[in-house]
Design a protein around this motif. Structure first.
Motif, PDB file in Angstrom:
ATOM      1  N   LEU A  35      -2.610   1.807  -9.219  1.00 36.81           N
ATOM      2  CA  LEU A  35      -3.990   1.857  -8.732  1.00 36.81           C
ATOM      3  C   LEU A  35      -4.648   0.477  -8.769  1.00 36.81           C
ATOM      4  N   ARG A  36      -4.313  -0.338  -9.755  1.00 36.11           N
ATOM      5  CA  ARG A  36      -4.839  -1.703  -9.810  1.00 36.11           C
ATOM      6  C   ARG A  36      -4.313  -2.518  -8.631  1.00 36.11           C
ATOM      7  N   VAL A  37      -3.036  -2.371  -8.330  1.00 32.26           N
ATOM      8  CA  VAL A  37      -2.464  -3.075  -7.174  1.00 32.26           C
ATOM      9  C   VAL A  37      -3.176  -2.638  -5.896  1.00 32.26           C
ATOM     10  N   LEU A  38      -3.360  -1.329  -5.725  1.00 31.73           N
ATOM     11  CA  LEU A  38      -4.046  -0.819  -4.537  1.00 31.73           C
ATOM     12  C   LEU A  38      -5.466  -1.352  -4.445  1.00 31.73           C
ATOM     13  N   GLU A  39      -6.169  -1.328  -5.551  1.00 34.98           N
ATOM     14  CA  GLU A  39      -7.542  -1.836  -5.573  1.00 34.98           C
ATOM     15  C   GLU A  39      -7.584  -3.281  -5.075  1.00 34.98           C
ATOM     16  N   GLU A  40      -6.682  -4.107  -5.541  1.00 38.51           N
ATOM     17  CA  GLU A  40      -6.687  -5.521  -5.160  1.00 38.51           C
ATOM     18  C   GLU A  40      -6.276  -5.729  -3.707  1.00 38.51           C
ATOM     19  N   VAL A  41      -5.216  -5.070  -3.256  1.00 36.38           N
ATOM     20  CA  VAL A  41      -4.734  -5.276  -1.889  1.00 36.38           C
ATOM     21  C   VAL A  41      -5.705  -4.692  -0.873  1.00 36.38           C
ATOM     22  N   ASP A  43      -0.444   4.596   8.694  1.00 34.80           N
ATOM     23  CA  ASP A  43       0.336   3.595   9.418  1.00 34.80           C
ATOM     24  C   ASP A  43       1.138   2.696   8.482  1.00 34.80           C
ATOM     25  N   SER A  44       0.836   2.727   7.196  1.00 35.88           N
ATOM     26  CA  SER A  44       1.611   1.935   6.237  1.00 35.88           C
ATOM     27  C   SER A  44       3.069   2.370   6.203  1.00 35.88           C
ATOM     28  N   ILE A  52       0.836  -1.204   0.000  1.00 31.74           N
ATOM     29  CA  ILE A  52       0.000   0.000   0.000  1.00 31.74           C
ATOM     30  C   ILE A  52       0.868   1.250   0.000  1.00 31.74           C
ATOM     31  N   ASP A  53       1.852   1.290   0.870  1.00 34.44           N
ATOM     32  CA  ASP A  53       2.735   2.455   0.958  1.00 34.44           C
ATOM     33  C   ASP A  53       3.444   2.701  -0.372  1.00 34.44           C
ATOM     34  N   ALA A  54       4.026   1.662  -0.935  1.00 32.63           N
ATOM     35  CA  ALA A  54       4.772   1.811  -2.187  1.00 32.63           C
ATOM     36  C   ALA A  54       3.864   2.268  -3.330  1.00 32.63           C
ATOM     37  N   ASN A  55       2.688   1.695  -3.415  1.00 32.41           N
ATOM     38  CA  ASN A  55       1.817   2.009  -4.548  1.00 32.41           C
ATOM     39  C   ASN A  55       1.079   3.322  -4.384  1.00 32.41           C
ATOM     40  N   LEU A  56       0.768   3.729  -3.162  1.00 35.52           N
ATOM     41  CA  LEU A  56       0.225   5.078  -2.972  1.00 35.52           C
ATOM     42  C   LEU A  56       1.264   6.116  -3.378  1.00 35.52           C
ATOM     43  N   ASN A  57       2.509   5.907  -2.945  1.00 35.17           N
ATOM     44  CA  ASN A  57       3.572   6.841  -3.329  1.00 35.17           C
ATOM     45  C   ASN A  57       3.769   6.843  -4.837  1.00 35.17           C
ATOM     46  N   ARG A  58       3.834   5.667  -5.438  1.00 36.87           N
ATOM     47  CA  ARG A  58       4.061   5.546  -6.879  1.00 36.87           C
ATOM     48  C   ARG A  58       2.963   6.263  -7.671  1.00 36.87           C
TER      49      ARG A  58
END
Length: 138
Positions: A99-105, A58-59, A11-17
């Motif tokens: 965003l696809r990664v975030l949606e799934e996780v 918290d991520s 989550i942290d990596a993909n929100l930043n990305r």
């Protein structure tokens, strides 16, 4: 619902990305094309992701950049771009993928955030198409 350290790191990596890539998109639309409408659209998607990031602050506790096995890997395709338009399109793709990664996780820990990421991904597709249609000729 799962809330493992790996999920938090993803989550942290993909929100930043996604936020970083949208900032690139926004700046090119703003400074290269001077398009207030589309820059504002990009900014609104980025703001939505910012609100999700605040909810999941918290991520950051699980961030481990120094030990991440891919931080030192750069593919040949990532090293060169031929134009600002190429940079723009690469960052749209980066946003959509993250965003696809975030949606799934987020389906594992926060369905509301998952749905917001899904909508942000669709909005990004719409924005990309509008930008492509207006500026592909440059």
């Amino acid at each position: 619902m799962e809330s493992s350290a790996a999920c938090k790191r993803i989550i942290d990596a993909n929100l930043n990305r996604s936020k970083e890539a949208l900032r690139v998109v926004e700046d090119i639309i703003r400074f290269e094309y001077d398009d207030e409408e589309l820059a504002t659209f990009s900014k609104s998607i980025r703001a939505l992701l910012g609100s999700i990031a605040k909810k999941h602050i918290d991520s950051i506790e699980h961030r481990d950049t120094q030990n991440d096995c891919l931080t030192k890997v750069t593919l040949k395709e990532e090293k060169n771009r031929d134009s600002l338009f190429d940079v723009l399109i690469a960052n749209f793709k980066r946003t959509e993928e993250s965003l696809r990664v975030l949606e799934e996780v987020f389906k594992l820990i926060d369905i509301d955030s998952s749905l917001l990421c899904k909508h942000a991904r669709y909005d990004t597709y719409i924005l990309e198409k509008k930008v492509y249609d207006r500026y592909k000729k440059h």
